[in-house]
Design an enzyme around this catalytic site. Structure first.
Site, PDB file in Angstrom:
ATOM      1  CG  HIS A  78      20.039   9.965 -10.069  1.00 11.12           C
ATOM      2  ND1 HIS A  78      19.531   9.714  -8.806  1.00 11.12           N
ATOM      3  CD2 HIS A  78      19.013   9.683 -10.923  1.00 11.12           C
ATOM      4  CE1 HIS A  78      18.279   9.286  -8.905  1.00 11.12           C
ATOM      5  NE2 HIS A  78      17.941   9.263 -10.180  1.00 11.12           N
ATOM      6  CG  HIS A 112      21.091   5.593 -10.130  1.00 11.24           C
ATOM      7  ND1 HIS A 112      20.440   5.623  -8.927  1.00 11.24           N
ATOM      8  CD2 HIS A 112      20.222   6.153 -11.015  1.00 11.24           C
ATOM      9  CE1 HIS A 112      19.242   6.162  -9.074  1.00 11.24           C
ATOM     10  NE2 HIS A 112      19.088   6.505 -10.317  1.00 11.24           N
ATOM     11  CG  HIS A 141      14.192  11.586 -13.460  1.00 11.86           C
ATOM     12  ND1 HIS A 141      13.972  10.321 -13.963  1.00 11.86           N
ATOM     13  CD2 HIS A 141      15.018  11.413 -12.402  1.00 11.86           C
ATOM     14  CE1 HIS A 141      14.629   9.431 -13.234  1.00 11.86           C
ATOM     15  NE2 HIS A 141      15.274  10.070 -12.295  1.00 11.86           N
ATOM     16  CG  HIS A 183      12.323   3.663  -8.997  1.00  3.48           C
ATOM     17  ND1 HIS A 183      11.361   3.907  -9.933  1.00  3.48           N
ATOM     18  CD2 HIS A 183      12.917   4.865  -8.769  1.00  3.48           C
ATOM     19  CE1 HIS A 183      11.361   5.192 -10.262  1.00  3.48           C
ATOM     20  NE2 HIS A 183      12.280   5.801  -9.561  1.00  3.48           N
ATOM     21  CE1 TYR A 237      11.562   9.068 -11.795  1.00  4.36           C
ATOM     22  CE2 TYR A 237      10.044   7.771 -13.104  1.00  4.36           C
ATOM     23  CZ  TYR A 237      11.311   7.974 -12.589  1.00  4.36           C
ATOM     24  OH  TYR A 237      12.304   7.065 -12.871  1.00  4.36           O
ATOM     25  CD  GLU A 297      13.676   9.446  -8.863  1.00  7.61           C
ATOM     26  OE1 GLU A 297      14.848   9.605  -9.251  1.00  7.61           O
ATOM     27  OE2 GLU A 297      13.135   8.320  -8.777  1.00  7.61           O
TER      28      GLU A 297
END
Lengths: 311, 311, 311, 311
Positions: free
Chosen positions: C154, C201, C216, C248, C257, C267
């Protein structure tokens, strides 16, 4: 000193039927680094976190199995003292001259009542781990070339007179007994896990009628994830697996038992209990070894190959 | 014996400002088992894989920090011998009578030149791990109650005269030096990782002007996965974190540094190098400690708290 | 069909300042496979578990950042339908001819109100994963060459008008909102995690004054162990790290990161919640994003770079 | 919408011989949360990351097995449309009124040619995961109570007419085929892994002479470490294990197959490939399923129980 006398497993010489196939396996699939070959054709290898010159020696032979298993001792003084103690205990020893094995000092060899050749030595060339000795980086590509264990960790040997072996290792060589299995319906210790460190074990024995047999040589993996990765690499390379991935109840280590191309069993092992000489050993009944998950936590049964397939 | 003299970290007495908050943290969040309280109100705890009666003692006080750090020795003979050796080396020792700590024999206490109180003892009641000693099952619910480390593993102490501490630990107590850091632009060893086993370390020191300071007490986790789980539990319980999850370049262990409710730092640690007395120590420069990732592999920098926040 | 319309992130074109350094990083350190270069000098790469021809395109430029981010759609019919729906919604679209990108069919490109170029396409040459399509082995050496993520997973994009972006993604493109953050003291959604699958996501947005910014590009790792290994490889290759390893709170994914040689953040991500369109999104307050651990479970604070460093 | 129609496995009703023993297993060993019991005595449970009211229903019966397996669909419109499509395809459907299952809306039930009862429904009370919907913490004690899977993930069902099942799932219900096995020496698909998401699979079928049989219900674990922990908990609770821990070549998921107290097989599963409708399915030969490691990467053989033991 806190760690004295016998320090750790130092090397094992394994007999292989087809040297090229064996090197292909131990170097390219298991992922040891080839460190050299000697005049007699023996091949020397080491794992990436080992700091001495080699830990595995392959010798071409007509029959698979183990020639000898050696321990590094703290220094020359310890070597002499331990040899004297062995003789006092009635064990015949011989000296193998320095240089017989590449980069290795004089060795004291002796046969134990289980029929195995055991060696002690004080000197082997220090080469350092793959990461170096000064401001080391935390990663080397060698970590991921093949199964890539950190070290040759221990061996499990099969033979008779395990009670006498226990005496020698604990009374003369200074090991402590971490765990043991009693034979069915008796108090007789038929299987021993012995330590010269606070590892789960440094050598183990199971009673067996035929002397001098190798059950497996074990290689240490950093995690259960890495044991699973080892299974994937075994599959991709058609390595025949015996047991696992599973956990041993004995030692609580993660494990896969599999066979090298000559039929010598090896293990990829991770985790495991810590042990200390002041702690009473953990006791396993024969049923505990099988149905109790001592051998195989997931399946809790005796695997027939565990008792019968040795080299 | 292969493992002789000093065997392992045995207990640490930690000063806490609010005993109830501390017990709430060490028992319910860190997940140690409360083993007892003594007449003076001290609380005794242990981790699930520890086999002696306790490893952490909490004492209510006006100021956080460490009262003393103790090592278990092999037996009474070792205790007497080590005490004699310490005195020969010019170190004053005192005997604390058996029973002063619950379930613990006589202790030899001495102050080292860094200003810390160190103890040796030969006897503490064996209670066995949570899994028991006969045909143990591989799992106990206690593995998952709180962060649930396997053991109290080591401490990092701050104080002056680290060179003299090195002498005492290696020449008198039989430890070996696994890794060290040199002070900026010098060959002076300013930080030491010392072992009485083949663990990554059993105690560590960093040079510091103020004597007798505690940097952290460390607790051993089985895997990186468990270190991450520790971070989740810290978050769910509002435990303040200092550094990590990351890997230390020094020792190669996975780590989180965090603070107990009194401001004492603790660590959840996993993995780590093996060490042996015959292997030369790994050397880190001051830049290696910071920019070289010795402290923090991921961020490769000196964290200011590492050098300044102690109790 | 259960999965229809927009299927998954397909490719991202990243601007790099020094193409050789970038290829060195993305291929040799991150471990993507170089799949080809086109006439204009762009370099195409893919991760080992990706089955289409490429997912990352590097373009030499004077300024770092992202040129466009593209989604694969189910088929030509979906492509036409989605383009018509976008136009009906008032969004200008253009068609990029097949072959403009290697092995890729016609693309529909449009700018969203955050200032980013988004693309849809229905065709890209299927090359299969490294394991093949028939009786695949479970392991390929490519799994371990560099950081070796499974896939480009993503991107997180920064720009204005995030409310309008939400409308377009949910009302026109068929995404669902998995999690969001409200701006301080308001109900205004200032950060969005959007899905076209049941992944945690597929694209995310944070409101930002400057349009078209890249926060990112994320690459998926199989486990927390592999995220830690990524940190080791970053350290061994002097890759600058921003945040992590940590988890997270938002998405519950493991994360690091870090920055590529041009300053584009990337990431390495693992795990993460599953999401479905019928489930209400998880709501985070601004404090939840920072002190609540939404960004960094271990440290529970807002990292200033998270809000300020973009390309 | 990107995810439309059938969204995910929603619940499975399992027949158990001894309800108390079953609840003891599913709640206390597997670690599901008991959510309620209905007038007919059925027990409803869910896993900690599930957000709907329940996913497993236990019904006391004389014979083990599965009553029905249900999928959540996007909304009422989808439910009506899918029912109409099923009827158009010649499949008889019936409506089970809302409330027949606790907290569940109207269900459309139909029998597929393999003899299984499949259900679709659009409504079930949303209860949220154990972490909540606003600024969730990253940890709940429920994560560690028993084996504690994240969710009921899929089922593998055995019965005849698998070719017709494939038609219904792909042509009517909108699933895509991720992987399949051909019967010995043929091109006939004898085993199917079917997806309505980008998971490795949402339901699977193996051809079998007897209709309506359950091979296993699968529960999703976060990591290989957690699969190993599941084996430990199984051992500590005398849960009988069939296969594993190992990896399936098919799906690349980590696995243990084991049996509940009634003899229903269940799986603890982790990882696994991602799948998408545009990607050609992975093809396994019958030898690939056995000797090729499709079933068991470590042992690469057909386990007889895989083909013969169903409920």
């Amino acid at each position: 000193m806190a760690m004295t006398g016998v320090l750790r497993p130092g090397h094992v010489q394994i007999r292989v039927m087809d040297l090229d196939a064996a090197v292909g396996f131990y170097r390219d699939v298991l992922g040891l680094e080839e460190m050299g070959r000697d005049a007699s054709g023996r091949v020397y290898l080491r794992a990436w976190d080992e700091r001495d010159h080699h830990s595995v020696i392959l010798r071409a032979a007509d029959q698979a199995g183990m020639d000898f298993f050696a321990f590094k001792v703290a220094d020359e003084h310890s070597l002499n003292k331990l040899e004297a103690d062995l003789r006092d205990f009635g064990i015949k020893t011989e000296r193998i001259p320095a240089g017989d094995l590449l980069e290795t000092g004089e060795r004291v060899r002796f046969e134990i009542p289980s029929g195995h050749q055991i060696e002690l030595y004080a000197k082997k060339t220090f080469v350092g781990s793959d990461l170096g000795q000064k401001d080391p980086k935390p990663y080397s590509k060698r970590f991921d070339q093949g199964i890539a264990p950190m070290r040759m960790d221990h061996a499990l040997l099969y033979g008779p007179n395990v009670d006498q072996v226990l005496e020698i290792f604990t009374k003369v060589l200074g090991f402590h007994l971490a765990e043991f299995v009693t034979l069915p319906g008796t108090d007789i210790k038929g299987a021993l896990w012995l330590c010269c460190s606070n590892k789960a074990h440094d050598i183990a024995f199971v009673v067996h009628p035929e002397p001098g047999k190798l059950h497996h040589v074990s290689f240490y993996m950093e995690s259960i994830d890495r044991v699973f990765r080892a299974a994937d690499i075994m599959a991709a390379n058609d390595v025949r697996v015996d047991i696992g991935p599973t956990r041993h109840g004995i030692t609580r280590g993660g494990t896969i038992y599999a066979w090298d191309p000559s039929g010598n069993r090896f293990e990829t092992f991770s985790g495991g209990n810590s042990s200390y000489p002041d702690l009473p050993p953990i006791e396993w009944s024969w049923e505990g070894l099988g149905e109790g998950g001592g051998l195989d936590v997931a399946h809790r049964k005796m695997h027939e190959t565990f008792l019968t397939v040795v080299t």
